[in-house]
Design a protein around this motif. Structure first.
Motif, PDB file in Angstrom:
ATOM      1  N   LEU A 149       0.825  -1.210   0.000  1.00  0.00           N
ATOM      2  CA  LEU A 149       0.000   0.000   0.000  1.00  0.00           C
ATOM      3  C   LEU A 149       0.858   1.259   0.000  1.00  0.00           C
ATOM      4  N   ARG A 150       1.910   1.277   0.786  1.00  0.00           N
ATOM      5  CA  ARG A 150       2.806   2.443   0.829  1.00  0.00           C
ATOM      6  C   ARG A 150       3.414   2.691  -0.549  1.00  0.00           C
ATOM      7  N   GLN A 151       3.859   1.612  -1.174  1.00  0.00           N
ATOM      8  CA  GLN A 151       4.504   1.732  -2.479  1.00  0.00           C
ATOM      9  C   GLN A 151       3.547   2.283  -3.541  1.00  0.00           C
ATOM     10  N   ILE A 152       2.332   1.741  -3.627  1.00  0.00           N
ATOM     11  CA  ILE A 152       1.440   2.222  -4.683  1.00  0.00           C
ATOM     12  C   ILE A 152       0.923   3.625  -4.379  1.00  0.00           C
ATOM     13  N   ARG A 153       0.811   3.968  -3.120  1.00  0.00           N
ATOM     14  CA  ARG A 153       0.411   5.338  -2.772  1.00  0.00           C
ATOM     15  C   ARG A 153       1.503   6.325  -3.154  1.00  0.00           C
ATOM     16  N   GLU A 154       2.761   5.955  -2.930  1.00  0.00           N
ATOM     17  CA  GLU A 154       3.874   6.812  -3.353  1.00  0.00           C
ATOM     18  C   GLU A 154       3.898   6.982  -4.873  1.00  0.00           C
ATOM     19  N   ARG A 155       3.489   5.961  -5.582  1.00  0.00           N
ATOM     20  CA  ARG A 155       3.427   6.016  -7.051  1.00  0.00           C
ATOM     21  C   ARG A 155       2.175   6.720  -7.546  1.00  0.00           C
ATOM     22  N   LYS A 156       1.340   7.153  -6.619  1.00  0.00           N
ATOM     23  CA  LYS A 156       0.061   7.785  -6.954  1.00  0.00           C
ATOM     24  C   LYS A 156      -0.799   6.846  -7.804  1.00  0.00           C
ATOM     25  N   TYR A 157      -0.703   5.541  -7.491  1.00  0.00           N
ATOM     26  CA  TYR A 157      -1.532   4.489  -8.094  1.00  0.00           C
ATOM     27  C   TYR A 157      -1.268   4.290  -9.587  1.00  0.00           C
ATOM     28  N   VAL A 158      -0.128   4.776 -10.069  1.00  0.00           N
ATOM     29  CA  VAL A 158       0.221   4.619 -11.480  1.00  0.00           C
ATOM     30  C   VAL A 158       1.067   3.357 -11.626  1.00  0.00           C
ATOM     31  N   MET A 159       0.619   2.454 -12.478  1.00  0.00           N
ATOM     32  CA  MET A 159       1.350   1.223 -12.741  1.00  0.00           C
ATOM     33  C   MET A 159       2.665   1.565 -13.436  1.00  0.00           C
ATOM     34  N   PRO A 160       3.791   1.098 -12.889  1.00  0.00           N
ATOM     35  CA  PRO A 160       5.071   1.405 -13.542  1.00  0.00           C
ATOM     36  C   PRO A 160       5.216   0.618 -14.847  1.00  0.00           C
ATOM     37  N   GLU A 161       6.089   1.098 -15.690  1.00  0.00           N
ATOM     38  CA  GLU A 161       6.426   0.353 -16.902  1.00  0.00           C
ATOM     39  C   GLU A 161       7.217  -0.884 -16.487  1.00  0.00           C
ATOM     40  N   VAL A 162       6.832  -2.018 -17.027  1.00  0.00           N
ATOM     41  CA  VAL A 162       7.533  -3.267 -16.752  1.00  0.00           C
ATOM     42  C   VAL A 162       7.922  -3.854 -18.103  1.00  0.00           C
ATOM     43  N   SER A 163       9.215  -3.953 -18.321  1.00  0.00           N
ATOM     44  CA  SER A 163       9.701  -4.416 -19.624  1.00  0.00           C
ATOM     45  C   SER A 163       9.353  -5.881 -19.854  1.00  0.00           C
ATOM     46  N   ARG A 164       9.445  -6.280 -21.081  1.00  0.00           N
ATOM     47  CA  ARG A 164       9.193  -7.679 -21.446  1.00  0.00           C
ATOM     48  C   ARG A 164      10.151  -8.590 -20.691  1.00  0.00           C
ATOM     49  N   ASP A 165      11.421  -8.200 -20.611  1.00  0.00           N
ATOM     50  CA  ASP A 165      12.407  -9.009 -19.895  1.00  0.00           C
ATOM     51  C   ASP A 165      12.056  -9.134 -18.415  1.00  0.00           C
ATOM     52  N   GLN A 166      11.588  -8.056 -17.808  1.00  0.00           N
ATOM     53  CA  GLN A 166      11.170  -8.109 -16.404  1.00  0.00           C
ATOM     54  C   GLN A 166       9.975  -9.049 -16.235  1.00  0.00           C
ATOM     55  N   ARG A 167       9.009  -8.943 -17.149  1.00  0.00           N
ATOM     56  CA  ARG A 167       7.834  -9.808 -17.068  1.00  0.00           C
ATOM     57  C   ARG A 167       8.223 -11.279 -17.224  1.00  0.00           C
ATOM     58  N   LEU A 168       9.148 -11.562 -18.130  1.00  0.00           N
ATOM     59  CA  LEU A 168       9.608 -12.937 -18.319  1.00  0.00           C
ATOM     60  C   LEU A 168      10.333 -13.447 -17.075  1.00  0.00           C
ATOM     61  N   ALA A 169      11.105 -12.588 -16.429  1.00  0.00           N
ATOM     62  CA  ALA A 169      11.808 -12.983 -15.204  1.00  0.00           C
ATOM     63  C   ALA A 169      10.814 -13.304 -14.092  1.00  0.00           C
ATOM     64  N   VAL A 170       9.784 -12.466 -13.952  1.00  0.00           N
ATOM     65  CA  VAL A 170       8.756 -12.719 -12.937  1.00  0.00           C
ATOM     66  C   VAL A 170       8.018 -14.000 -13.276  1.00  0.00           C
ATOM     67  N   TYR A 171       7.684 -14.185 -14.537  1.00  0.00           N
ATOM     68  CA  TYR A 171       7.009 -15.419 -14.978  1.00  0.00           C
ATOM     69  C   TYR A 171       7.821 -16.652 -14.587  1.00  0.00           C
ATOM     70  N   SER A 172       9.137 -16.611 -14.803  1.00  0.00           N
ATOM     71  CA  SER A 172       9.996 -17.757 -14.473  1.00  0.00           C
ATOM     72  C   SER A 172       9.947 -18.056 -12.985  1.00  0.00           C
ATOM     73  N   GLU A 173       9.959 -17.023 -12.158  1.00  0.00           N
ATOM     74  CA  GLU A 173       9.887 -17.228 -10.712  1.00  0.00           C
ATOM     75  C   GLU A 173       8.536 -17.828 -10.310  1.00  0.00           C
ATOM     76  N   VAL A 174       7.464 -17.307 -10.887  1.00  0.00           N
ATOM     77  CA  VAL A 174       6.126 -17.790 -10.563  1.00  0.00           C
ATOM     78  C   VAL A 174       5.943 -19.232 -11.019  1.00  0.00           C
ATOM     79  N   ARG A 175       6.405 -19.508 -12.211  1.00  0.00           N
ATOM     80  CA  ARG A 175       6.278 -20.862 -12.769  1.00  0.00           C
ATOM     81  C   ARG A 175       6.957 -21.886 -11.852  1.00  0.00           C
ATOM     82  N   ASP A 176       8.052 -21.501 -11.231  1.00  0.00           N
ATOM     83  CA  ASP A 176       8.778 -22.422 -10.364  1.00  0.00           C
ATOM     84  C   ASP A 176       8.036 -22.742  -9.076  1.00  0.00           C
ATOM     85  N   ILE A 177       7.086 -21.896  -8.661  1.00  0.00           N
ATOM     86  CA  ILE A 177       6.378 -22.161  -7.407  1.00  0.00           C
ATOM     87  C   ILE A 177       4.993 -22.752  -7.635  1.00  0.00           C
ATOM     88  N   LEU A 178       4.490 -22.693  -8.861  1.00  0.00           N
ATOM     89  CA  LEU A 178       3.140 -23.231  -9.115  1.00  0.00           C
ATOM     90  C   LEU A 178       3.135 -24.722  -9.299  1.00  0.00           C
TER      91      LEU A 178
END
Length: 127
Positions: free
Chosen positions: A98-127
Motif C-alpha cells: 500500500l505504501r509503495q502504490i500510494r507513493e506512485r500515486k496508483y500509477v502502474m510502472p512500466e515493466v519491460s518484457r524481460d522483467q515480465r519474463l523474469a517474474v514469470y519464471s519465478e512464478v512458474r517455479d512455485i506453481l
C-alpha cells in the motif's frame, strides 16, 4: 518477487508459509483509497492467463472470470481475483504494498518484457 494475497486458499505449495486463511484478512470497512487500489490491481501486467472462472472461496456464490490469472507490477505478483476480494470484502493488503502504490500515486510502472519474463519464471517455479 513478492506475492500479494498469498493465502492458503490460493497459493498451495508456494514459496514458504502463507499469510494465513483469507477469511482472517476481511475488514469491516474499506480503505479510503480502495477504488484506486482496485484500479492498480486491475492494471497489472498479465504474466499467466487461464481461460475460465473461479468461485468465491468466501461463499458469496459469485464466480470471478480470470481469477486464476497472474498479474505483476514488476515487484509484486497477484491473482486476477484479488481485486474482487478487495472490492467485495475490503481484504487487507500488506502495508509495504500500500505504501509503495500510494507513493506512485496508483500509477502502474512500466515493466519491460524481460522483467515480465523474469517474474514469470519465478512464478512458474512455485506453481
Amino acid at each position: 518477487m513478492k506475492i500479494l494475497g498469498f493465502h492458503r486458499e490460493f497459493w498451495p505449495g508456494g514459496p514458504g508459509p502463507a499469510y494465513g486463511n483469507i477469511g482472517d484478512f476481511v475488514q469491516g470497512s474499506a480503505e479510503p483509497d480502495e477504488p484506486e487500489i482496485i484500479e492498480y490491481l486491475d492494471n497489472g501486467y498479465e504474466i499467466l492467463s487461464f481461460m475460465g472462472s473461479v468461485k468465491d472461496v468466501l461463499g458469496s456464490g459469485e464466480r470471478i472470470l480470470g481469477g486464476d490469472n497472474i498479474l505483476t507490477d514488476g515487484e509484486w505478483v497477484w491473482r486476477g481475483d484479488l481485486s474482487f476480494y478487495v472490492m467485495t470484502y475490503h481484504l487487507s493488503l500488506p502495508i509495504d504494498f500500500l505504501r509503495q502504490i500510494r507513493e506512485r500515486k496508483y500509477v502502474m510502472p512500466e515493466v519491460s518484457r524481460d522483467q515480465r519474463l523474469a517474474v514469470y519464471s519465478e512464478v512458474r517455479d512455485i506453481l
